[in-house]
Enzyme design. Sequence first.
Site, PDB file in Angstrom:
ATOM      1  N   GLY A  10      45.866  88.655  20.253  1.00  0.00           N
ATOM      2  CA  GLY A  10      46.643  89.616  21.005  1.00  0.00           C
ATOM      3  C   GLY A  10      45.793  90.307  22.045  1.00  0.00           C
ATOM      4  N   GLY A  15      46.357  96.178  18.422  1.00  0.00           N
ATOM      5  CA  GLY A  15      46.409  96.520  17.006  1.00  0.00           C
ATOM      6  C   GLY A  15      45.964  95.404  16.078  1.00  0.00           C
ATOM      7  N   ASP A  36      35.013  88.905  19.625  1.00  0.00           N
ATOM      8  CA  ASP A  36      34.210  89.757  20.511  1.00  0.00           C
ATOM      9  C   ASP A  36      32.716  89.586  20.284  1.00  0.00           C
ATOM     10  OD1 ASP A  36      36.517  90.648  21.625  1.00  0.00           O
ATOM     11  OD2 ASP A  36      36.285  92.753  21.046  1.00  0.00           O
ATOM     12  N   ASP A  37      32.329  89.007  19.153  1.00  0.00           N
ATOM     13  CA  ASP A  37      30.911  88.724  18.909  1.00  0.00           C
ATOM     14  C   ASP A  37      30.444  87.454  19.616  1.00  0.00           C
ATOM     15  OD1 ASP A  37      30.339  90.926  17.214  1.00  0.00           O
ATOM     16  OD2 ASP A  37      31.278  89.898  15.519  1.00  0.00           O
ATOM     17  N   ASP A  57      37.197  89.644  30.413  1.00  0.00           N
ATOM     18  CA  ASP A  57      38.483  89.257  29.840  1.00  0.00           C
ATOM     19  C   ASP A  57      38.935  87.862  30.231  1.00  0.00           C
ATOM     20  OD1 ASP A  57      40.100  91.840  28.529  1.00  0.00           O
ATOM     21  OD2 ASP A  57      38.443  92.372  29.843  1.00  0.00           O
ATOM     22  N   ARG A 160      46.209 102.910  25.632  1.00  0.00           N
ATOM     23  CA  ARG A 160      45.273 102.743  24.519  1.00  0.00           C
ATOM     24  C   ARG A 160      43.896 102.333  25.023  1.00  0.00           C
ATOM     25  NH1 ARG A 160      49.052  99.040  20.501  1.00  0.00           N
ATOM     26  NH2 ARG A 160      50.571 100.641  19.907  1.00  0.00           N
TER      27      ARG A 160
END
Length: 239
Positions: A10, A15, A36-37, A57, A160
């Site tokens: 997502g 979330g 993300d690692d 991104d 967010r």
Amino acid sequence: MRVITIGISGPSCSGKTTITRILQQLVKKTIVIYQDDFFKPDTDIPVDPETQLSNWDCPEALDFERLIQTIQYVQQHHVLPTDYHSNEVNNTHDGSDLVTPQQISEWKKKIHQNNNAGNVDDDTLWLIVDGFMLISDPQLYGLFDYRVFVTASYTTLKKRREDRQGYHTLEGYWVDPPGYFDAIVWPEFLRAHQHVPGPHHQQQQEKQNLDDDHDVILIDTDILSIPEAAETVISALWS
């Protein structure tokens, strides 16, 4: 040992990590891999030609090959590779702590009651992969037994993201510069997820649907609260 692999994907701030960390509390044996690692070193992150900003991104910012190898290693050996060290565990911006211990206890009870398929036992390892670009990559997509796509509207995701302070990276710490969501985050997300339905399409005149893919559990966090989102995933996994 049986390994059940779940991909929780997502957009940024949808979330997905909240769902990941709730599931961790519900089963006996889990391993979590964070996409993300698997960003490339900070100096290798592509630069957007229009804004001259680092583009964290886009697919080119990620080491997909190493991520795939890490998932396959856990599936085969039931442990993480010794060279995998997570920075993402230090990022605590998720809402899993908003779920009460009573609710966790109720979900555990429900899981055991619905365990007709044998999905909870001492010989099952739940491998959860958390990432913003999992179901857009065909090779990654095929590694998952279950796929969850957590999303929200442009307005919600922007608020967010801009409320967050920053992110741990491979070599340091990243803070979004002004306008980063509209310039980089949002257009890159849409580019990679045109085929996935959800509220992120509200700004577009045309919407392309996932081709009736019932293998993807769609979670809209504009509509669902944290407990409701978790309940939806739990019901799908242990139906």
